[in-house]
Design a protein around this motif. Structure first.
Motif, mmCIF file in Angstrom:
data_model
loop_
_atom_site.group_PDB
_atom_site.id
_atom_site.type_symbol
_atom_site.label_atom_id
_atom_site.label_comp_id
_atom_site.label_asym_id
_atom_site.label_seq_id
_atom_site.Cartn_x
_atom_site.Cartn_y
_atom_site.Cartn_z
ATOM 1 N N GLU A 47 -36.247 -78.730 11.865
ATOM 2 C CA GLU A 47 -36.463 -77.541 11.029
ATOM 3 C C GLU A 47 -36.771 -76.369 11.956
ATOM 4 O O GLU A 47 -37.723 -76.434 12.731
ATOM 5 C CB GLU A 47 -37.644 -77.795 10.083
ATOM 6 C CG GLU A 47 -37.977 -76.628 9.183
ATOM 7 C CD GLU A 47 -39.283 -76.835 8.392
ATOM 8 O OE1 GLU A 47 -39.230 -76.869 7.177
ATOM 9 O OE2 GLU A 47 -40.349 -76.960 9.028
ATOM 10 N N LEU A 94 -50.096 -80.115 15.061
ATOM 11 C CA LEU A 94 -50.143 -79.819 13.626
ATOM 12 C C LEU A 94 -49.263 -80.835 12.904
ATOM 13 O O LEU A 94 -48.087 -81.003 13.248
ATOM 14 C CB LEU A 94 -49.639 -78.384 13.380
ATOM 15 C CG LEU A 94 -49.549 -77.912 11.931
ATOM 16 C CD1 LEU A 94 -50.935 -77.909 11.251
ATOM 17 C CD2 LEU A 94 -48.946 -76.503 11.865
ATOM 18 N N ILE A 147 -56.135 -79.132 6.347
ATOM 19 C CA ILE A 147 -55.887 -77.734 6.007
ATOM 20 C C ILE A 147 -55.735 -77.652 4.486
ATOM 21 O O ILE A 147 -56.259 -76.753 3.857
ATOM 22 C CB ILE A 147 -54.628 -77.204 6.734
ATOM 23 C CG1 ILE A 147 -54.910 -77.122 8.238
ATOM 24 C CG2 ILE A 147 -54.204 -75.848 6.177
ATOM 25 C CD1 ILE A 147 -53.702 -76.831 9.097
ATOM 26 N N GLY A 175 -54.331 -81.696 19.028
ATOM 27 C CA GLY A 175 -53.621 -80.423 19.192
ATOM 28 C C GLY A 175 -52.260 -80.362 18.530
ATOM 29 O O GLY A 175 -51.522 -79.392 18.731
ATOM 30 N N LYS A 182 -49.068 -66.593 20.656
ATOM 31 C CA LYS A 182 -49.954 -67.280 21.596
ATOM 32 C C LYS A 182 -49.192 -68.258 22.511
ATOM 33 O O LYS A 182 -49.425 -68.293 23.707
ATOM 34 C CB LYS A 182 -51.015 -68.047 20.790
ATOM 35 C CG LYS A 182 -52.117 -68.653 21.637
ATOM 36 C CD LYS A 182 -53.183 -69.312 20.774
ATOM 37 C CE LYS A 182 -54.148 -70.106 21.642
ATOM 38 N NZ LYS A 182 -55.065 -70.936 20.864
ATOM 39 N N GLN A 220 -44.784 -69.620 2.143
ATOM 40 C CA GLN A 220 -45.191 -69.902 3.523
ATOM 41 C C GLN A 220 -44.882 -68.726 4.458
ATOM 42 O O GLN A 220 -45.168 -68.788 5.647
ATOM 43 C CB GLN A 220 -44.464 -71.142 4.057
ATOM 44 C CG GLN A 220 -44.680 -72.418 3.251
ATOM 45 C CD GLN A 220 -45.991 -73.088 3.603
ATOM 46 O OE1 GLN A 220 -46.473 -72.995 4.734
ATOM 47 N NE2 GLN A 220 -46.590 -73.749 2.637
ATOM 48 N N GLY A 278 -49.760 -67.988 10.312
ATOM 49 C CA GLY A 278 -49.993 -68.984 11.357
ATOM 50 C C GLY A 278 -48.814 -69.093 12.314
ATOM 51 O O GLY A 278 -48.996 -69.182 13.525
ATOM 52 N N LYS A 311 -48.638 -66.060 14.590
ATOM 53 C CA LYS A 311 -49.708 -66.125 15.604
ATOM 54 C C LYS A 311 -49.381 -67.161 16.667
ATOM 55 O O LYS A 311 -49.637 -66.976 17.851
ATOM 56 C CB LYS A 311 -51.040 -66.499 14.937
ATOM 57 C CG LYS A 311 -51.695 -65.351 14.203
ATOM 58 C CD LYS A 311 -53.168 -65.681 14.018
ATOM 59 C CE LYS A 311 -53.588 -65.554 12.590
ATOM 60 N NZ LYS A 311 -54.885 -66.168 12.311
ATOM 61 N N PHE A 312 -48.813 -68.299 16.209
ATOM 62 C CA PHE A 312 -48.424 -69.372 17.133
ATOM 63 C C PHE A 312 -47.399 -68.853 18.142
ATOM 64 O O PHE A 312 -47.515 -69.086 19.349
ATOM 65 C CB PHE A 312 -47.845 -70.550 16.327
ATOM 66 C CG PHE A 312 -47.273 -71.667 17.162
ATOM 67 C CD1 PHE A 312 -48.079 -72.711 17.599
ATOM 68 C CD2 PHE A 312 -45.929 -71.687 17.507
ATOM 69 C CE1 PHE A 312 -47.550 -73.740 18.370
ATOM 70 C CE2 PHE A 312 -45.388 -72.702 18.273
ATOM 71 C CZ PHE A 312 -46.204 -73.742 18.708
ATOM 72 N N HIS A 368 -43.629 -76.708 16.607
ATOM 73 C CA HIS A 368 -44.738 -76.163 15.816
ATOM 74 C C HIS A 368 -45.475 -77.243 15.046
ATOM 75 O O HIS A 368 -46.690 -77.245 14.985
ATOM 76 C CB HIS A 368 -44.199 -75.105 14.855
ATOM 77 C CG HIS A 368 -45.247 -74.470 13.998
ATOM 78 N ND1 HIS A 368 -45.510 -74.872 12.706
ATOM 79 C CD2 HIS A 368 -46.130 -73.472 14.271
ATOM 80 C CE1 HIS A 368 -46.488 -74.148 12.211
ATOM 81 N NE2 HIS A 368 -46.884 -73.291 13.133
ATOM 82 N N HIS A 369 -44.742 -78.170 14.429
ATOM 83 C CA HIS A 369 -45.394 -79.284 13.742
ATOM 84 C C HIS A 369 -44.449 -80.465 13.570
ATOM 85 O O HIS A 369 -43.239 -80.333 13.717
ATOM 86 C CB HIS A 369 -45.979 -78.849 12.389
ATOM 87 C CG HIS A 369 -44.976 -78.426 11.350
ATOM 88 N ND1 HIS A 369 -44.597 -77.118 11.154
ATOM 89 C CD2 HIS A 369 -44.277 -79.148 10.428
ATOM 90 C CE1 HIS A 369 -43.722 -77.056 10.158
ATOM 91 N NE2 HIS A 369 -43.507 -78.275 9.706
#
Ligand code: CMX
Length: 132
Positions: A54, A125, A101, A123, A71, A39, A64, A67-68, A77-78
């Motif tokens: 986590e 994840l 995904i 929106g 941005k 990952q 990802g 990039k997250f 994050h999830h």
């Protein structure tokens, strides 16, 4: 069947600094810190009752999570939900028109995992995880 929230993942730029912040804030030490090459992250788990926090730091720029961070900055994050059978859930989600995904499970920190696209969850994840 969805059993419970397994963990909430927070993206951080620096795992050691992130850990300092959350260990002080929660008064709980991380149970483990791991590199997940597949990952391209370093991750630390802090157990609060039956849910984990986590913290994840990207180890490569072309990911990802990196990039997250670029941005959106640091933050949630999830959300990971524990399921009985990840492949069965993924198939059922796809049949309901939810964009996936991962079509099949892969091995992750939380067990056999599969991600749903944030487009299909307002929106957010979402990761599904089956304990192994
Ligand atoms: N939460 C919500 N939205 C997110 C997001 C996140 N964590 N990450 C990206 N997005 C959004 C982007 O902002 C973008 O939105 P817009 O289309 O409105 O601009 C959209 O998703 C698609 O982004 P993208 O640039 O086309 O795609 P990315 O290369 O950034 O990939 C994603 C995004 C979610 C497909 C990718 O990060 C992924 O496959 N994630 C699943 C795996 C993962 O996150 N692994 C790390 C954690 C592993 C672990 O904890 O075990």
């Amino acid at each position: 069947m969805i059993k419970k929230v397994d963990h909430i993942a927070i993206a951080v730029k620096n795992l050691d600094e992130g850990l300092k912040t959350f260990e002080a804030l929660l008064g709980i030490k991380a149970t483990h810190v791991k590199e997940v090459p597949d990952q391209k992250i370093r991750a630390a788990m802090i157990n609060i009752g039956n849910v984990e926090i986590e913290l994840i730091q990207p180890t490569a720029p072309d990911t990802g999570v990196a990039k997250f961070l670029e941005k959106s900055g640091e933050g949630v994050h999830h959300i990971c939900l524990e399921v009985d059978d990840v492949d069965k859930e993924l198939q059922e989600m796809a049949a309901k028109g939810i964009e996936l995904i991962d079509k099949k499970w892969r091995m992750g920190l939380a067990g056999k995992i599969g991600f749903l696209h944030p487009k299909s969850a307002k929106g957010v994840l979402i990761e599904l995880a089956q304990k192994v």
